[in-house]
Design a protein around this motif. Structure first.
Motif, mmCIF file in Angstrom:
data_model
loop_
_atom_site.group_PDB
_atom_site.id
_atom_site.type_symbol
_atom_site.label_atom_id
_atom_site.label_comp_id
_atom_site.label_asym_id
_atom_site.label_seq_id
_atom_site.Cartn_x
_atom_site.Cartn_y
_atom_site.Cartn_z
ATOM 1 N N ALA A 192 34.469 110.753 12.114
ATOM 2 C CA ALA A 192 33.200 109.781 11.603
ATOM 3 C C ALA A 192 32.882 109.898 10.139
ATOM 4 O O ALA A 192 33.059 111.181 9.092
ATOM 5 C CB ALA A 192 32.103 110.100 12.884
ATOM 6 N N ALA A 193 32.497 109.309 9.447
ATOM 7 C CA ALA A 193 32.338 108.511 8.301
ATOM 8 C C ALA A 193 31.334 109.462 7.691
ATOM 9 O O ALA A 193 29.632 109.210 8.902
ATOM 10 C CB ALA A 193 31.928 107.259 8.170
ATOM 11 N N LEU A 232 28.370 101.980 13.822
ATOM 12 C CA LEU A 232 28.349 102.350 14.999
ATOM 13 C C LEU A 232 28.035 103.540 15.447
ATOM 14 O O LEU A 232 27.596 104.149 14.517
ATOM 15 C CB LEU A 232 30.361 102.473 14.891
ATOM 16 N N GLY A 233 27.926 103.626 16.819
ATOM 17 C CA GLY A 233 27.091 105.062 17.056
ATOM 18 C C GLY A 233 28.899 105.493 17.775
ATOM 19 O O GLY A 233 29.852 105.327 18.524
ATOM 20 N N VAL A 234 28.237 107.195 17.631
ATOM 21 C CA VAL A 234 29.272 108.059 18.260
ATOM 22 C C VAL A 234 28.694 108.997 19.051
ATOM 23 O O VAL A 234 27.994 109.639 19.165
ATOM 24 C CB VAL A 234 30.613 108.699 16.593
ATOM 25 N N PHE A 264 28.393 115.979 19.587
ATOM 26 C CA PHE A 264 28.247 116.342 18.932
ATOM 27 C C PHE A 264 27.399 113.874 18.589
ATOM 28 O O PHE A 264 28.174 113.376 19.326
ATOM 29 C CB PHE A 264 29.296 115.605 17.344
ATOM 30 N N ARG A 265 26.487 113.589 18.132
ATOM 31 C CA ARG A 265 26.156 112.227 18.004
ATOM 32 C C ARG A 265 25.523 111.674 16.673
ATOM 33 O O ARG A 265 25.012 112.512 15.723
ATOM 34 C CB ARG A 265 25.400 112.620 19.059
ATOM 35 N N ASP A 266 25.769 109.810 16.057
ATOM 36 C CA ASP A 266 25.481 109.797 14.885
ATOM 37 C C ASP A 266 25.291 108.670 15.562
ATOM 38 O O ASP A 266 26.246 107.856 15.818
ATOM 39 C CB ASP A 266 26.343 110.382 13.655
ATOM 40 N N ASP A 267 24.198 107.567 15.544
ATOM 41 C CA ASP A 267 24.310 106.292 15.294
ATOM 42 C C ASP A 267 24.522 105.162 14.617
ATOM 43 O O ASP A 267 23.646 104.229 15.424
ATOM 44 C CB ASP A 267 22.658 106.215 16.192
ATOM 45 N N ASP A 268 24.908 106.011 13.746
ATOM 46 C CA ASP A 268 25.220 104.583 12.481
ATOM 47 C C ASP A 268 26.016 104.962 11.473
ATOM 48 O O ASP A 268 25.823 105.617 10.943
ATOM 49 C CB ASP A 268 23.410 104.248 12.198
ATOM 50 N N VAL A 269 27.213 104.914 11.967
ATOM 51 C CA VAL A 269 27.887 105.280 10.913
ATOM 52 C C VAL A 269 29.358 104.150 10.688
ATOM 53 O O VAL A 269 29.278 102.829 11.729
ATOM 54 C CB VAL A 269 29.153 107.017 11.822
ATOM 55 N N ALA A 270 30.098 104.315 9.729
ATOM 56 C CA ALA A 270 31.091 103.129 9.051
ATOM 57 C C ALA A 270 32.122 103.494 9.849
ATOM 58 O O ALA A 270 32.570 102.130 10.667
ATOM 59 C CB ALA A 270 31.319 102.820 7.797
ATOM 60 N N TRP A 271 32.966 104.195 10.721
ATOM 61 C CA TRP A 271 33.482 104.088 11.040
ATOM 62 C C TRP A 271 34.229 105.286 11.748
ATOM 63 O O TRP A 271 33.437 106.189 11.508
ATOM 64 C CB TRP A 271 35.468 104.181 10.376
ATOM 65 N N ILE A 295 43.816 106.009 17.186
ATOM 66 C CA ILE A 295 43.189 105.402 16.988
ATOM 67 C C ILE A 295 41.707 104.788 15.908
ATOM 68 O O ILE A 295 41.450 105.831 16.509
ATOM 69 C CB ILE A 295 42.788 104.395 18.020
ATOM 70 N N ARG A 296 41.415 104.273 15.296
ATOM 71 C CA ARG A 296 40.201 104.416 14.420
ATOM 72 C C ARG A 296 39.666 103.129 15.072
ATOM 73 O O ARG A 296 40.066 101.675 15.257
ATOM 74 C CB ARG A 296 40.763 104.073 13.485
ATOM 75 N N PHE A 297 38.075 103.298 15.023
ATOM 76 C CA PHE A 297 37.398 102.322 15.001
ATOM 77 C C PHE A 297 36.193 101.772 14.201
ATOM 78 O O PHE A 297 35.946 102.561 13.843
ATOM 79 C CB PHE A 297 36.325 102.936 16.092
ATOM 80 N N ASP A 298 36.255 100.369 13.420
ATOM 81 C CA ASP A 298 35.296 100.135 12.933
ATOM 82 C C ASP A 298 34.466 99.379 12.764
ATOM 83 O O ASP A 298 34.206 98.726 13.960
ATOM 84 C CB ASP A 298 36.095 99.407 11.404
ATOM 85 N N HIS A 299 33.694 98.626 11.945
ATOM 86 C CA HIS A 299 32.466 97.479 12.504
ATOM 87 C C HIS A 299 32.653 96.831 10.706
ATOM 88 O O HIS A 299 32.663 96.889 9.745
ATOM 89 C CB HIS A 299 31.053 97.986 12.523
#
Length: 317
Positions: A192-193, A232-234, A264-271, A295-299
């Motif tokens: 994650a970013a 994004l949240g992860v 592992f958790r983060d509620d606000d990442v760019a990708w 696979i990559r996820f962006d916002h």
């Protein structure tokens, strides 16, 4: 106002009488062109046509899968510039979960939602929301690799066998899939970013908003601070062991902040990017999209105009 109504006649919570009632209710207020989906991907084709034909609004009556298809048709692939003029999107719930509509604050009852949508359209109550995306597809509320995708895949197999996607069947499938895969040794890496890679991940979820899903009337919030106004949240776990995950599941069902040593958790990442040595199942918005090694996820913020109440309420009934 030009309005297209996209109806999935095969959605879990729809019936001919109910569809007729909501069409009559909508038609009494403004002209509506009704389109019934007939095959997978048809809602996307209709969404693209709504853009080309300059509709002012598109109302989807179906489940989250139909809404996802429609949005992808409206916007086109993420690598392409979105059309300069897009219809507003409204949703009348018709599926088993209806996560996107409920998160927007739309009433879960289709007829009540129809009246609510009419009132919102009359008052011009729209919101701009951000979306998550992979290289070629948008998602509205969540995506994931591992156990959730395995569950979605199993539920699709059951639907293809003629079994209804009821909340009880979904819960049974979730428990059975988790127990069956508790000792699965397949892992992947989550990056994650702004964070170091999380290796040996067993399952990971990406959220575009919260709740992540609903268990009946109960909200399940895996990334409580993630919303349509954040990125994004992860949520990534390095164990599928029942004893290690039972306390975590208990916290989620109880509405408490999810915490665990293997989480592992983060509620606000760019990708967020997933990388696996062998192809693993991936889902988006409750739709199985295949198996991937990378696979990559962006916002992207403020990409979709939705018909919804102001703010970010949820309907919890």
């Amino acid at each position: 106002m030009r309005v297209m109504l996209i109806v999935n006649p095969f959605a879990t919570a729809t019936s001919p009488a109910g569809r007729d009632a909501l069409v009559n209710t909508l038609s009494a207020h403004f002209p509506v062109d009704v389109e019934h989906t007939t095959h997978r991907g048809h809602a996307g084709e209709l969404g693209a046509r709504a853009v080309a034909d300059n509709y002012d609004a598109v109302i989807v009556h179906g489940g989250d899968g139909s809404v996802n298809e429609t949005v992808n048709g409206l916007l086109g692939p993420p690598w392409r510039s979105a059309p300069t003029r897009l219809p507003a999107l409204a949703v009348i719930p018709g599926g088993s979960a209806n996560v996107f509509a409920r998160t927007l604050g739309i009433d879960p009852d289709p007829l009540q939602a129809t009246r609510q949508i009419i009132d919102l359209l009359d008052h011009g109550s729209h919101r701009r929301v951000g979306l998550g995306h992979s290289a070629d597809r948008w998602f509205l509320f969540n995506a994931g690799m591992g156990i959730d995708a395995i569950i979605v895949h199993a539920m699709e197999d059951k639907r293809h066998a003629g079994k209804a996607a009821t909340p009880a069947r979904y819960l049974r499938t979730t428990i059975a899939s988790f127990l069956r895969n508790a000792r699965d040794t397949k892992t992947f890496t989550v990056t994650a970013a702004g964070h170091d890679p999380v290796e040996d991940t067993r399952f990971a979820f990406i959220s575009n908003t919260s709740p992540w899903t609903y268990l009946g009337r109960r909200e399940i919030r895996i990334n409580p601070a993630t919303g349509f106004g954040t990125r994004l949240g992860v949520f990534a776990a390095t164990s599928t062991g029942v004893l290690r995950n039972l306390p975590l599941a208990t916290r989620l069902v109880a509405g408490r902040t999810p915490k665990a040593r293997h989480l592992f958790r983060d509620d606000d990442v760019a990708w967020v990017a997933f990388a696996a040595p062998e192809a693993l199942d991936v889902q988006m918005d409750g739709d199985y999209i295949g198996a991937f090694t990378d696979i990559r996820f962006d916002h992207r913020s403020d990409v979709l105009d939705v018909v919804a109440p102001a703010g970010e309420p949820t309907v919890n009934r």
